[in-house]
Enzyme design. Sequence first.
Site, mmCIF file in Angstrom:
data_model
loop_
_atom_site.group_PDB
_atom_site.id
_atom_site.type_symbol
_atom_site.label_atom_id
_atom_site.label_comp_id
_atom_site.label_asym_id
_atom_site.label_seq_id
_atom_site.Cartn_x
_atom_site.Cartn_y
_atom_site.Cartn_z
ATOM 1 N N ASN A 28 -10.862 0.917 -13.135
ATOM 2 C CA ASN A 28 -10.414 -0.108 -12.195
ATOM 3 C C ASN A 28 -10.204 0.438 -10.781
ATOM 4 O O ASN A 28 -9.611 1.503 -10.612
ATOM 5 C CB ASN A 28 -9.100 -0.727 -12.679
ATOM 6 N N SER B 167 23.229 -1.571 9.950
ATOM 7 C CA SER B 167 21.771 -1.353 9.942
ATOM 8 C C SER B 167 21.416 0.107 9.669
ATOM 9 O O SER B 167 20.248 0.484 9.721
ATOM 10 C CB SER B 167 21.166 -1.783 11.287
ATOM 11 N N TYR C 124 20.523 -10.463 24.534
ATOM 12 C CA TYR C 124 20.526 -9.907 23.181
ATOM 13 C C TYR C 124 21.251 -10.847 22.213
ATOM 14 O O TYR C 124 22.268 -11.453 22.546
ATOM 15 C CB TYR C 124 21.194 -8.527 23.155
ATOM 16 N N LYS D 257 13.685 -4.385 13.104
ATOM 17 C CA LYS D 257 13.346 -3.040 12.648
ATOM 18 C C LYS D 257 12.726 -3.018 11.256
ATOM 19 O O LYS D 257 11.698 -2.364 11.031
ATOM 20 C CB LYS D 257 14.573 -2.135 12.698
ATOM 21 N N HIS E 221 -23.040 -15.078 3.594
ATOM 22 C CA HIS E 221 -22.584 -15.967 2.520
ATOM 23 C C HIS E 221 -22.622 -15.267 1.153
ATOM 24 O O HIS E 221 -22.778 -15.911 0.113
ATOM 25 C CB HIS E 221 -23.437 -17.250 2.446
ATOM 26 N N SER F 190 -7.571 1.141 -18.304
ATOM 27 C CA SER F 190 -6.873 0.009 -18.908
ATOM 28 C C SER F 190 -6.063 0.496 -20.097
ATOM 29 O O SER F 190 -6.456 1.438 -20.790
ATOM 30 C CB SER F 190 -7.896 -1.042 -19.369
ATOM 31 N N GLU G 254 -7.639 -2.370 -4.488
ATOM 32 C CA GLU G 254 -6.934 -3.626 -4.742
ATOM 33 C C GLU G 254 -5.527 -3.607 -4.139
ATOM 34 O O GLU G 254 -5.068 -4.614 -3.580
ATOM 35 C CB GLU G 254 -6.870 -3.891 -6.243
ATOM 36 N N LYS H 199 -12.830 0.574 -19.235
ATOM 37 C CA LYS H 199 -12.532 0.139 -17.872
ATOM 38 C C LYS H 199 -12.292 1.308 -16.916
ATOM 39 O O LYS H 199 -11.691 2.304 -17.269
ATOM 40 C CB LYS H 199 -11.287 -0.768 -17.867
#
Length: 460
Positions: A284, A22, A316, A324, A155, A276, A289, A282
Amino acid sequence: MVLWKGRFSKELNHEVNAFNSSLSFDHRMYKQDIRGSLAHAKMLCKQSIIEEKDYEEIVEGLNAILKEIEEGTLLFDPEAEDIHMFVESELTKRYPVAGKKLHTGRSRNDQVALDLRLYAHDEILEIKKMLVNLIHTLTDLAEHNLDTIMPGYTHLQRAQPITFAHHLMAYASMFLRDIDRLEDVDKRLYVSPLGSGALATTTYPLDRPFVAEELGMYDIMYNSLDGVSDRDYAIELSSALATIMMHLSRFSEEVILWCSWEFKFIDLDDAYATGSSIMPQKKNPDIAELVRGKSARVIGDVNTLLTMMKGLPLAYNKDMQEDKEALFDAIDEVKLCLPVFTDMMATITVHKDKMRDAAARGFINATDCADYLTKKGMPFRDAYKITGELVRYCIEHGETLETLPLDVYTGYTDMFGEDVYQAISLETCLNNRAVVGGPSPKIEMENIHRINQKVSGYCD
């Protein structure tokens, strides 16, 4: 160094060693591992379990290892199974006798549990600071937009007039709860399992509260089985982080809508948008996002932890090594998103005229028109019906409630007078909503002060 060498006659298969290791992800806990070991060694010396000379060599060795890791002169050994084994092995190379005494009275089970709790606590403190910065950014922006009228939506339909400040402060309230949630998680998280051993403590006379106090922890765990097998804190923390990301995602969705040509309520700074490859017009909202998209990943991390733990017997199990990566990923994504989102919001351009125009054209003062009649003695349901008929008339004739001639109003009821225009003005609609929690500029300013006062306490 193989810790279980005495029991086994064969070396671990190389591929199994890689599968079992790990270190590639838990090496980030080196500070916490060394910090926990220093406290443990101090307690062993205090309890006369190890000699003073051994303790001094352990302290010297651990501090040197910490310094060299941070300076980049000591690299992690890829053959080490985990960060705990790496640090102990490195210490033993330097101080062969004292180094082998460090692990007295503890197991990797309680050591791992301690390190993860220390690490999670440290990250909570960092994330709280980031949330405070975001809240300050929102309250500053709100203070400059106390009179910026916009439609409030239900709405996704225009509903009632609010201000941009009121909308921003809704999110500030969410992020304030996120801080409270992190603090609440921390109460259960920042307690010491060290001394639980593998599962049943030890025969050595450990002073567990002393170690917890040395580390600044709130308490110890009082059941050794629970001490090594509990990962509730990781699930709780990842859930709190997922909630932060959900809030950021909702906010991002609105930012994406607001900066579209259909809304144009705001513009993003060029530094926080992209273009773009084929469409030159454009701009963006990629940052918003991406934040919205990353929320799904953090929500997935919560599910990973819940699913991992749901079938594990006490105490354990190696499955728990998987805690982790999921928790680290949730922490990393939140820490990645919060600063860039904060900077994006700090640099937006607000188009107040567009917001007001949308508010004026949405009949969002219809409720106030009905309230006008109700205050003059008409039952609310009758006032509601008449106002609905007036809205329909406006739609059919290209009017708004503000531009509708008085004779049209009085044609529905003679309760209408010249004062109706004042009653349904957007400014009046806002100023009259002076109930605590409402969007009137006066109430909103009080709310901004209240939240700023509260977050200042988190920075003390």
